[in-house]
Write an enzyme that holds these catalytic residues in place. Structure first.
Site, PDB file in Angstrom:
ATOM      1  CD  GLU A 190      -9.417  13.942  10.080  1.00 35.19           C
ATOM      2  OE1 GLU A 190      -8.645  13.881   9.092  1.00 35.19           O
ATOM      3  OE2 GLU A 190      -9.201  14.686  11.044  1.00 35.19           O
TER       4      GLU A 190
ATOM      5  CD  GLU B 118      -4.859  11.542  11.307  1.00 41.91           C
ATOM      6  OE1 GLU B 118      -5.055  10.725  12.244  1.00 41.91           O
ATOM      7  OE2 GLU B 118      -5.753  11.904  10.535  1.00 41.91           O
TER       8      GLU B 118
HETATM    9  N1  CAA Z   1      -0.582   8.570   1.442  1.00 42.06           N
HETATM   10  C1  CAA Z   1       0.115   8.227   0.346  1.00 42.06           C
HETATM   11  N2  CAA Z   1       0.291   6.960  -0.063  1.00 42.06           N
HETATM   12  C2  CAA Z   1      -0.284   5.983   0.661  1.00 42.06           C
HETATM   13  C3  CAA Z   1      -1.042   6.255   1.820  1.00 42.06           C
HETATM   14  C4  CAA Z   1      -1.190   7.624   2.205  1.00 42.06           C
HETATM   15  N3  CAA Z   1      -1.921   8.003   3.268  1.00 42.06           N
HETATM   16  N4  CAA Z   1      -1.476   5.106   2.359  1.00 42.06           N
HETATM   17  C5  CAA Z   1      -1.006   4.126   1.540  1.00 42.06           C
HETATM   18  N5  CAA Z   1      -0.293   4.665   0.530  1.00 42.06           N
HETATM   19  C6  CAA Z   1       0.399   3.960  -0.554  1.00 42.06           C
HETATM   20  C7  CAA Z   1       1.642   3.262  -0.046  1.00 42.06           C
HETATM   21  O1  CAA Z   1       2.735   4.177   0.028  1.00 42.06           O
HETATM   22  C8  CAA Z   1       1.837   2.209  -1.098  1.00 42.06           C
HETATM   23  O2  CAA Z   1       2.406   2.797  -2.227  1.00 42.06           O
HETATM   24  P1  CAA Z   1       3.671   2.070  -2.971  1.00 42.06           P
HETATM   25  O3  CAA Z   1       3.115   0.766  -3.449  1.00 42.06           O
HETATM   26  O4  CAA Z   1       4.012   3.023  -4.065  1.00 42.06           O
HETATM   27  O5  CAA Z   1       4.731   1.902  -1.930  1.00 42.06           O
HETATM   28  C9  CAA Z   1       0.389   1.822  -1.469  1.00 42.06           C
HETATM   29  O6  CAA Z   1      -0.436   2.913  -1.040  1.00 42.06           O
HETATM   30  C10 CAA Z   1      -0.096   0.580  -0.768  1.00 42.06           C
HETATM   31  O7  CAA Z   1       0.118   0.758   0.622  1.00 42.06           O
HETATM   32  P2  CAA Z   1       0.911  -0.313   1.530  1.00 42.06           P
HETATM   33  O8  CAA Z   1       1.914  -1.032   0.718  1.00 42.06           O
HETATM   34  O9  CAA Z   1       1.401   0.409   2.729  1.00 42.06           O
HETATM   35  O10 CAA Z   1      -0.293  -1.294   1.870  1.00 42.06           O
HETATM   36  P3  CAA Z   1      -0.454  -2.194   3.178  1.00 42.06           P
HETATM   37  O11 CAA Z   1      -1.633  -3.047   2.897  1.00 42.06           O
HETATM   38  O12 CAA Z   1       0.829  -2.838   3.557  1.00 42.06           O
HETATM   39  O13 CAA Z   1      -0.817  -1.151   4.369  1.00 42.06           O
HETATM   40  C11 CAA Z   1      -1.982   0.705   5.346  1.00 42.06           C
HETATM   41  C12 CAA Z   1      -2.016  -0.437   4.315  1.00 42.06           C
HETATM   42  C13 CAA Z   1      -1.987   0.119   6.757  1.00 42.06           C
HETATM   43  C14 CAA Z   1      -3.246   1.530   5.135  1.00 42.06           C
HETATM   44  C15 CAA Z   1      -0.720   1.560   5.140  1.00 42.06           C
HETATM   45  O14 CAA Z   1      -0.614   1.903   3.766  1.00 42.06           O
HETATM   46  C16 CAA Z   1      -0.690   2.823   5.925  1.00 42.06           C
HETATM   47  O15 CAA Z   1      -0.415   2.808   7.112  1.00 42.06           O
HETATM   48  N6  CAA Z   1      -0.974   3.979   5.275  1.00 42.06           N
HETATM   49  C17 CAA Z   1      -0.869   5.291   5.870  1.00 42.06           C
HETATM   50  C18 CAA Z   1      -2.058   5.568   6.742  1.00 42.06           C
HETATM   51  C19 CAA Z   1      -1.918   6.920   7.409  1.00 42.06           C
HETATM   52  O16 CAA Z   1      -0.964   7.215   8.107  1.00 42.06           O
HETATM   53  N7  CAA Z   1      -2.938   7.767   7.190  1.00 42.06           N
HETATM   54  C20 CAA Z   1      -2.988   9.089   7.766  1.00 42.06           C
HETATM   55  C21 CAA Z   1      -2.422  10.062   6.819  1.00 42.06           C
HETATM   56  S1  CAA Z   1      -2.241  11.661   7.532  1.00 42.06           S
HETATM   57  C22 CAA Z   1      -3.772  12.341   7.499  1.00 42.06           C
HETATM   58  O17 CAA Z   1      -4.738  11.774   7.027  1.00 42.06           O
HETATM   59  C23 CAA Z   1      -3.780  13.722   8.052  1.00 42.06           C
HETATM   60  C24 CAA Z   1      -5.134  14.304   8.209  1.00 42.06           C
HETATM   61  O18 CAA Z   1      -5.846  14.052   9.124  1.00 42.06           O
HETATM   62  C25 CAA Z   1      -5.512  15.284   7.258  1.00 42.06           C
END
Ligand code: CAA
Length: 273
Positions: A127, A147
């Protein structure tokens, strides 16, 4: 313009003290990088506050003509910080309003923003990219609105900007399934301007920013405003506002300089007036 020769602009004092972003200015191009590597540059309230502050300062600095917005090789931004959001109630999120200022600020930034994506551009991160005017992505970058996978919907304009960028049906599929698309797929949908080899995204985005920064800043600002109107109003109102902006440029020194330089077969020197 080498990326190794960043200098801090005198107008941007205090920028070195940011915790979650970095800002560097090289002539007319500023580069803002999200910098929360442990959370894949997820947007938390500190980052939002710092990014909004940086954009305020960069907009006010007349020497800056174009801004590149990037993250790291591993992630542009993995969205809003889920850890921070997880404990918030409906009351908390709507009252605290700690996230929406970032998309609002980037969305009304008057100078061109070039997004330089690598790794992940997800949720609030995509976004944020969609608040930019040009999007460059590294090969293999994954873009998406995941999301729905955590029981919410995009909160930063994804339900509005994504359908406008890629069309209703593609946007609906992305938002309702939460599936990611690659940079190459995003380019074929019109969501990304250029896909470049890994490691080249910042260089390519900077090249585009330098090119834009060489144009008349008043004309660039007018063009950006007119294009923004095309996303918000009907055709006749958009055409009318375009005409007003077009006429307005005839009162500028840059218009005089641009046309004289063309006729005199020399490079123009734009002053932004
Ligand atoms: N918020 C907080 N922490 C996050 C994060 C997020 N959105 N995305 C990744 N991290 C953190 C993980 O928790 C992890 O931290 P730890 O090492 O302390 O556990 C670190 O970043 C590395 O992430 P991964 O170990 O998960 O890395 P990966 O390579 O295995 O996966 C990924 C990468 C596919 C991006 C995965 O991290 C993921 O799915 N992240 C969340 C994505 C998501 O759901 N985003 C939408 C958020 S909601 C939103 O954005 C609402 C809106 O519209 C306003």
């Amino acid at each position: 313009m080498g990326l190794g020769f960043f200098t801090f602009s005198p107008g941007l004092s205090g920028m070195e003290n940011y915790q979650t972003i970095s800002v560097a200015v090289d002539g007319p191009v500023a580069t803002v990088r999200l910098n929360r590597p442990d959370a894949l540059n997820a947007l938390n309230s500190v980052l939002v506050r710092e990014l909004v502050g940086a954009l305020d300062a960069l907009e006010a600095d007349d020497s800056v003509r174009c801004v590149v917005l990037a993250g790291s090789d591993r992630a542009f931004c993995a969205g809003a910080d889920v850890k921070e959001m997880s404990t918030l109630s409906m009351d908390d999120i709507s009252k605290a309003d700690h996230l929406s200022p970032v998309w609002e600020r980037a969305g009304r930034f008057e100078k061109p923003l070039v997004a330089a994506l690598s790794g992940y551009a997800l949720g609030g991160g995509l976004e944020l990219a969609m608040c930019c005017d040009v999007i460059v992505a590294s090969e293999g970058t994954k873009l998406g609105q995941p999301e729905i996978n955590i029981g919410i919907i995009p909160g930063g304009g994804g339900t509005q900007r994504l359908p406008r960028a890629v069309g209703r049906y593609r946007a609906t599929e992305m938002i309702l399934t939460g599936a990611m698309v690659t940079a190459e797929e995003a380019k074929s949908m019109g969501l990304v301007n250029r896909v470049v080899p890994p490691g080249k995204y910042l260089e390519e985005a900077t090249k585009i920013a330098v090119e834009i920064a060489s144009k008349s800043p008043v004309a660039v600002r007018a063009a950006k405003k007119a294009i923004a109107a095309s996303q918000e109003v009907g055709l006749s109102q958009g055409l009318e506002s375009n005409l007003m902006l077009f006429y307005g440029l005839f009162a500028t020194e840059d218009k005089k300089e641009g046309m004289s330089a063309f006729l005199e077969k020399r490079k123009p020197s734009f002053k932004g007036k």
